[in-house]
Design a protein around this motif. Structure first.
Motif, PDB file in Angstrom:
ATOM      1  N   PRO A 206       0.684  -1.131  -0.026  1.00  0.00           N
ATOM      2  CA  PRO A 206      -0.024   0.011  -0.010  1.00  0.00           C
ATOM      3  C   PRO A 206       0.790   1.106  -0.021  1.00  0.00           C
ATOM      4  CG  PRO A 206      -0.066  -1.106   2.021  1.00  0.00           C
ATOM      5  CD  PRO A 206       0.565  -2.120   1.198  1.00  0.00           C
ATOM      6  N   GLU A 207       2.075   1.385   0.421  1.00  0.00           N
ATOM      7  CA  GLU A 207       2.945   2.208   0.630  1.00  0.00           C
ATOM      8  C   GLU A 207       3.351   2.945  -0.907  1.00  0.00           C
ATOM      9  OE1 GLU A 207       3.534   4.119   3.239  1.00  0.00           O
ATOM     10  OE2 GLU A 207       2.384   2.405   4.497  1.00  0.00           O
ATOM     11  N   LYS A 208       3.223   2.283  -2.011  1.00  0.00           N
ATOM     12  CA  LYS A 208       3.579   2.559  -3.362  1.00  0.00           C
ATOM     13  C   LYS A 208       2.506   3.412  -3.791  1.00  0.00           C
ATOM     14  CE  LYS A 208       2.466  -1.132  -6.230  1.00  0.00           C
ATOM     15  NZ  LYS A 208       3.360  -2.360  -7.145  1.00  0.00           N
ATOM     16  N   TYR A 209       1.343   3.593  -3.496  1.00  0.00           N
ATOM     17  CA  TYR A 209       0.163   4.228  -3.917  1.00  0.00           C
ATOM     18  C   TYR A 209      -0.115   5.428  -3.317  1.00  0.00           C
ATOM     19  CZ  TYR A 209      -0.628  -0.556  -5.643  1.00  0.00           C
ATOM     20  OH  TYR A 209      -0.475  -2.052  -6.033  1.00  0.00           O
ATOM     21  N   GLU A 210      -0.293   6.477  -4.183  1.00  0.00           N
ATOM     22  CA  GLU A 210      -0.530   7.735  -3.523  1.00  0.00           C
ATOM     23  C   GLU A 210      -1.699   8.699  -4.406  1.00  0.00           C
ATOM     24  OE1 GLU A 210       2.941  10.332  -5.697  1.00  0.00           O
ATOM     25  OE2 GLU A 210       3.439   9.694  -3.639  1.00  0.00           O
ATOM     26  N   ASP A 211      -2.368   9.441  -3.488  1.00  0.00           N
ATOM     27  CA  ASP A 211      -3.135  10.448  -4.272  1.00  0.00           C
ATOM     28  C   ASP A 211      -2.642  11.537  -4.883  1.00  0.00           C
ATOM     29  OD1 ASP A 211      -5.474  11.867  -5.053  1.00  0.00           O
ATOM     30  OD2 ASP A 211      -6.501  11.736  -3.049  1.00  0.00           O
TER      31      ASP A 211
END
Length: 277
Positions: A206-211
């Motif tokens: 999940p850390e590699k996804y960002e808004d």
């Protein structure tokens, strides 16, 4: 971390005092609406369309619209009585199931549970039992005056409550328009699609996804703030009593002139002619 709720988890004869904390938070960037002319924030008022005036909080009652413009009014006392009846049950686990048996479409919001005073041992007992059996608990609980269906599970050594939708809250897929029937696909196209999926398959991190939109919006706001592209809302003008008094006097004078009765005109008398005239 802020405590939202205190209560107990019960399964069988075991009662665990717990505290509940929000596990997620909304990171959306909230934008205010300003009046373009004076840069003041827009206010929203509760107005009755029949009385044509703003309504105060103590003038508002709750009601259910069962048909168009037909309402059942519900008193606060009625709602509180129902709420108290349900609150007494706290979080009651009624079944244990496997997590994979619940489709993700049912999941709604997550909350962390921590042990309250005197509940550490029972908390650890439930956590270990759930981990060893690979099961999750299905429970009912009250959150914000609504009875919620929920599951109790373990996430990173912490007991988590996941509120889930009731079956009648999930819309039927048969109501979704334009869903095609099973269409036969060519083997070549299908093999290519599978190959693409395999190439893009990885372990979920999940850390590699960002808004990206939120980051760009915050960067734009900082840029405008640093270049002095800011505005300050004007204070509400303070009434000038002298001006108000003068305006009131002038208005009263104008009204008095308008309403003042016109003076009567003297009646004109005519002399009777004599015989000599």
């Amino acid at each position: 971390m802020h405590t939202m709720w205190k209560g107990t988890i019960s399964f069988g004869l075991v009662n665990i005092p717990v505290k509940m904390h929000a596990a997620t938070e909304n990171k959306d960037v909230s934008l205010r609406q300003l009046h373009k002319e004076c840069q003041s924030p827009i206010k929203y008022q509760k107005v009755c369309p029949v009385c044509d005036r703003e309504v105060k909080e103590d003038e508002i009652v709750k009601a259910y619209e069962y048909v168009k413009n037909k309402f059942v009014v519900l008193d606060d006392e009625d709602l509180e009585a129902i709420k108290r009846e349900q609150t007494d049950k706290a979080v009651e686990i009624i079944d244990f199931v496997k997590l994979e048996e619940i489709d993700p479409i049912y999941f709604e919001k997550s909350y962390y549970l921590s042990p309250n005073e005197g509940g550490t041992k029972a908390y650890s007992l439930l956590r270990t039992a759930l981990e060893d059996t690979g099961k999750i608990g299905v429970a009912k609980m009250m959150i914000r005056s609504k009875e919620q269906l929920a599951v109790i599970r373990v996430y990173q050594n912490t007991i988590v409550v996941e509120t889930i939708h009731y079956p009648d809250e999930v819309r039927h897929v048969q109501d979704v328009p334009n869903i095609p029937d099973q269409i036969e696909t060519g083997k070549k196209e299908l093999d290519t699609a599978k190959l693409l999926i395999n190439q893009l398959t990885s372990t979920f991190d999940p850390e590699k996804y960002e808004d990206a939109y939120r980051n760009d919006l915050l960067a734009l706001i900082d840029q405008k703030k640093d270049t002095a592209q800011v505005t300050t809302a004007k204070d509400k003008p303070t009434p000038d009593n002298v001006t108000d008094l003068m305006e009131a006097l002038q208005a009263s004078l104008a009204k008095a002139k308008k309403d003042k009765p016109k003076p009567r005109q003297p009646k004109r008398t005519t002399k009777k002619k004599t015989a000599n005239e």
